[in-house]
Scaffold this active site. Structure first.
Site: not given
Length: 345
Positions: A232, A237
């Site tokens: 990932e 974020e």
């Protein structure tokens, strides 16, 4: 006689002492005559070779003008810029002597990089996101998508819509299928997958406690090998509970969840203006940038799950293990995306 002998000895010691020469500390040596030359690759790959020389220098520090810094003992190094187009970089070179004294020189270098755009969405067509480019994850996944998230993801226009040249992913406080919030999670899985390149996303982030917008990628083999074996890559974020702080992270076996490898940077006005979030991905390294400023580098290797196809995700989560406590006054907020562009390195 004894008294005379003592006087003579004292005189001798005095004369001897007067004849001593005091040693002064050596003066520190500084670098001199620093020169820097450059050779820019003519094939538009962005590679620049630097050669620095200076008398009395034992090392050279290069600041390449984009947040990336490198040291070299002999003054010779090369660096590859990856921002597409032609850009001028201000490079600072500092020569250092064995005594720790320095001499600096600043130069400008113009670097052309091929703009090999292989996929993009400019979000110019009003309505639902382009179904040829984007699909949806629907529902709550397993345990709130593995993170105890509080939203239900839908494919409704209320939660994901293109208008006025941008994609708007809306999180809404509403009772829906047993959850207290709705939002959307878009992905290119099965529509666009790629290995290595540069992905740029211009986005304006929501501002409220408990919001958790993300721009990220998952290994296309996740359905067969599972997570985190698939790998990932979190390009961006953000926690509404930590204003201005941007996260870039990779997750892989042994380094997943809260144990992922990552870095952070502070970005002013991240919720009031668009900023460019970039990942540069190669077999050697993954590099994270905000507005073309490098803030985190991860060294890739053959044994890591970052050497096969990945797909792109855009989502706006609420709460969960990462997002944290949701502001009770929250009613609605938006993650706005101006474009997503992928370039071949």
């Amino acid at each position: 006689m004894k008294q005379l002998t003592g006087i003579m000895m004292a005189l001798l010691v005095s004369l001897t002492s007067c004849g001593k020469t005091e040693t002064k500390p050596a003066e520190k040596v500084a670098p001199l005559n620093l020169t820097v030359s450059t050779t820019v690759s003519q094939d538009s790959t962005g590679t620049v070779t630097f050669t620095a020389t200076a008398e009395h220098a034992v090392s050279f520090d290069y600041d390449f003008g984009n947040g990336y810094i490198k040291s070299t003992a002999n003054g010779y190094t090369s660096y590859t810029y990856n921002t597409p187009g032609e850009h001028t970089y201000t490079v600072n070179v500092t020569a250092k002597s064995a005594d720790g004294l320095t001499l600096a020189k600043t130069i400008s270098v113009v670097v052309p990089v091929s703009t090999a755009l292989i996929w993009s969405d400019e979000f110019n067509n009003d309505g639902a996101p382009d179904s040829k480019k984007w699909g949806y994850d629907i529902g709550t996944g397993d345990n709130g998508w593995g993170n105890a998230e509080a939203q239900y993801y839908t494919n409704r226009l209320e939660n994901a819509v293109v208008s006025d040249g941008t994609l708007k992913i809306n999180a809404i406080k509403e009772s829906y299928n047993g959850m207290a919030y709705t939002s959307a999670r878009l992905l290119t899985k099965g529509k666009f997958n790629f290995t290595y390149g540069r992905i740029e996303v211009s986005a304006k982030l929501p501002a409220a406690g408990g919001t958790w917008p993300a721009i990220w990628m998952l290994g296309s083999n996740i359905s067969t090998v599972g997570w985190p074996a698939s790998g990932e890559i979190d390009i961006m974020e953000h926690k509404g509970n930590e204003p201005q702080k941007i996260y870039g992270t990779v997750h892989h076996p042994g380094h997943a969840g809260s144990n992922g490898d990552g870095g952070t940077t502070m970005v002013a006005n991240e919720t009031g203006a668009f900023h460019k979030y970039t990942l540069d991905w190669s077999p050697k390294q993954l590099r994270w940038y905000v507005d073309d400023k490098l803030y985190f580098t991860f060294n890739n290797a053959a044994g890591l799950p970052f050497n096969h196809d990945f797909f792109i995700l855009l989502n706006f989560a609420m709460g969960g293990n990462f997002g944290g406590a949701i502001d009770p006054a929250f009613t609605r907020n938006t993650m706005e995306v101006d474009y997503v562009r992928v370039y071949r390195n």
